[in-house]
Design an enzyme around this catalytic site. Structure first.
Site, mmCIF file in Angstrom:
data_model
loop_
_atom_site.group_PDB
_atom_site.id
_atom_site.type_symbol
_atom_site.label_atom_id
_atom_site.label_comp_id
_atom_site.label_asym_id
_atom_site.label_seq_id
_atom_site.Cartn_x
_atom_site.Cartn_y
_atom_site.Cartn_z
ATOM 1 N N TYR A 76 0.793 -1.237 0.000
ATOM 2 C CA TYR A 76 0.000 0.000 0.000
ATOM 3 C C TYR A 76 0.823 1.284 0.000
ATOM 4 O O TYR A 76 0.264 2.378 0.004
ATOM 5 C CB TYR A 76 -0.924 0.004 1.231
ATOM 6 N N ASP A 107 2.895 2.717 -2.227
ATOM 7 C CA ASP A 107 2.894 3.567 -3.424
ATOM 8 C C ASP A 107 1.637 4.433 -3.469
ATOM 9 O O ASP A 107 1.701 5.647 -3.607
ATOM 10 C CB ASP A 107 2.965 2.711 -4.699
ATOM 11 N N TYR A 162 5.493 -6.932 7.915
ATOM 12 C CA TYR A 162 5.506 -8.041 6.952
ATOM 13 C C TYR A 162 5.691 -9.329 7.762
ATOM 14 O O TYR A 162 5.919 -9.281 8.968
ATOM 15 C CB TYR A 162 6.670 -7.883 5.973
ATOM 16 N N GLN A 182 -6.703 6.057 6.030
ATOM 17 C CA GLN A 182 -5.438 6.606 6.531
ATOM 18 C C GLN A 182 -5.591 7.467 7.785
ATOM 19 O O GLN A 182 -4.792 7.363 8.717
ATOM 20 C CB GLN A 182 -4.748 7.412 5.428
ATOM 21 N N ARG A 227 6.109 -0.261 8.997
ATOM 22 C CA ARG A 227 6.871 -0.926 7.933
ATOM 23 C C ARG A 227 6.949 -0.012 6.710
ATOM 24 O O ARG A 227 6.223 0.990 6.618
ATOM 25 C CB ARG A 227 6.187 -2.243 7.568
ATOM 26 N N GLY A 228 7.765 -0.433 5.740
ATOM 27 C CA GLY A 228 7.759 0.241 4.431
ATOM 28 C C GLY A 228 8.175 1.685 4.507
ATOM 29 O O GLY A 228 9.214 2.016 5.065
ATOM 30 N N GLU A 229 7.356 2.554 3.936
ATOM 31 C CA GLU A 229 7.738 3.970 3.858
ATOM 32 C C GLU A 229 6.733 4.876 4.569
ATOM 33 O O GLU A 229 7.060 5.624 5.489
ATOM 34 C CB GLU A 229 7.838 4.372 2.378
ATOM 35 N N ASP A 230 5.477 4.782 4.137
ATOM 36 C CA ASP A 230 4.528 5.787 4.607
ATOM 37 C C ASP A 230 4.171 5.620 6.088
ATOM 38 O O ASP A 230 4.113 6.598 6.836
ATOM 39 C CB ASP A 230 3.261 5.759 3.745
ATOM 40 N N SER A 231 3.935 4.387 6.536
ATOM 41 C CA SER A 231 3.589 4.215 7.956
ATOM 42 C C SER A 231 4.773 4.571 8.844
ATOM 43 O O SER A 231 4.594 5.003 9.991
ATOM 44 C CB SER A 231 3.096 2.791 8.236
#
Ligand code: TRH
Length: 379
Positions: A16, A18, A196, A258, A274-278
């Site tokens: 999610y 991107d 993840y 969001q 995780r990832g970028e946005d969170s």
């Protein structure tokens, strides 16, 4: 004067992040800065998880002030916008690029890159890349953590809303009630867990189960749910499930929009992201957080993990910096997570104070404002 227009192109590669980033940026440019924004998305189903009011069957629709278009294989003939943002180097349709080249004045073309705290980002931010055959230049735009980068996505009123929420016990209680989570017990720690699949999951859960404090784990439905379900002896799990083992209680939450997810981060004591946005949202939440970076096959993600950890822990007392280091590493392929959690837990207060100051420092560099400044300079 007519409002400036902006086309944002989003190719949903995985998960999610991107669409999460593109959707935030689109809303900010439209609602805070008055641009006419069209958001082209190739996967409306993933988008629909973040934005339930979206009708995934429609090719075009207006949603929260943004003109949302389904980006399908046959691209329509449209007039390119004044500002064109391709997110994460997705490939724009050839016919659209040709129309950009034919337009006068030429659009300002930005490739919005992934976020990294590494030093090299400063040297690459805003670099031009001339098109090999057409009279067009694309510019790299790098989000980041220093003033020589593009900064971070931050809504105009976010920190004011966060402070109001965190200062209002009634609002938090209502929030917990809306999720079906009971009032806090004395000494309880509330932890959100968005991750993840993770080899350290079992040891972390066991540490919480056998630990001295009650831990309430808020688990959004998704990739880590099967692992947690299997730990508590369930075949499957879904939103609404509540599982108790020893001092650990798990509440499985639905994937929420969001803004509601932000509130979860604001309301918890500790956030696994995780990832970028969170990861960015956890920093705005100003609570102690643990980052699981998006794994890449060649292992380059570990340098990225270390780069943010070093920036974030700079200036912390050594034992707090060490506690962050140990837990972040344990959660990203390392060892001894239960021990690392115990030491991290002891530093919670220091990290919470640090989180407020850290967010305040980052907030001065806003990517939407920087993008618009750059657009005005180049246009
Ligand atoms: O979903 P992700 O793992 O996305 C990843 C990363 O961005 C990674 O860098 C990228 O390379 C890869 O995709 C392709 O994690 P991320 O970035 O945190 O995005 C999750 C989004 O989902 C974020 O916008 C927050 C949002 N979210 C909700 O809106 N509601 C929820 O309930 C939850 C758990 C998340």
């Amino acid at each position: 004067m007519r409002s400036k227009s902006c086309d944002i192109f989003c190719n949903v590669v995985d998960n999610y992040g991107d669409i999460g980033v593109c959707w935030r940026l689109a809303r900010q440019l439209a609602n805070e800065h008055g641009l006419n924004v069209r958001l082209w998305v190739d996967d409306l189903r993933s988008f629909g998880k973040l934005c339930p009011e979206l009708d995934v069957a429609l090719d075009g629709q207006r949603c929260r002030g943004v003109d949302v278009r389904h980006w399908s294989a046959t691209f329509p003939s449209v007039e390119p916008a004044d500002l064109v943002i391709e997110a994460f180097a997705c490939r724009l349709p050839q016919t659209y690029v040709e129309a950009m080249a034919a337009r006068e004045p030429k659009p300002v073309w930005i490739n919005l890159e992934y976020l990294s705290a590494e030093d090299w980002v400063e040297g690459c931010h805003k670099l031009p890349s001339p098109h090999p055959s057409l009279p067009l230049t694309k510019y790299f735009f790098f989000p980041g953590f220093t003033e020589k980068t593009g900064g971070l996505l931050l809504e105009r009123d976010l920190l004011v809303r966060r402070d109001a929420f965190q200062g209002d016990a009634g609002a938090q209680e209502r929030y917990w009630r809306s999720l079906g989570v009971p009032e806090r017990e004395a000494g309880e720690v509330r932890v959100s867990l968005f991750s993840y699949e993770n080899e350290a999951m079992e040891a972390l859960l066991r540490g919480w189960e056998l630990g001295e404090q009650p831990v309430t784990c808020l688990l959004p439905e998704g990739r880590s749910l099967p692992q947690v379900a299997s730990y508590v002896g369930q075949q499957v799990g879904k939103a609404g499930a509540i599982w108790q083992r020893g001092n650990l209680r798990v509440h499985v939450l639905p994937f929420v929009e969001q803004e509601r997810y932000d509130e979860l981060l604001w309301a918890c004591d500790v956030n696994f992201v995780r990832g970028e946005d969170s990861c960015v949202r956890a920093q705005w939440a100003a609570k102690p957080f643990i980052w699981q970076i998006y794994p890449q096959h060649d292992g380059v993600h570990l340098a990225k993990l270390e780069a943010l950890r070093e920036r974030y822990t700079a200036g912390l007392p050594p034992e707090a910096a060490q506690a962050v280091r140990d837990l972040w590493l344990a959660w990203n392929g390392g060892q001894d997570i239960a021990e690392a959690w115990k030491r991290f837990e002891l530093q919670r207060e220091t990290l919470a104070t640090h989180g407020v100051e850290w967010a305040r420092r980052l907030a001065i560099n806003n990517i939407a404002l920087n993008l618009l400044d750059f657009f005005r300079q180049v246009a």
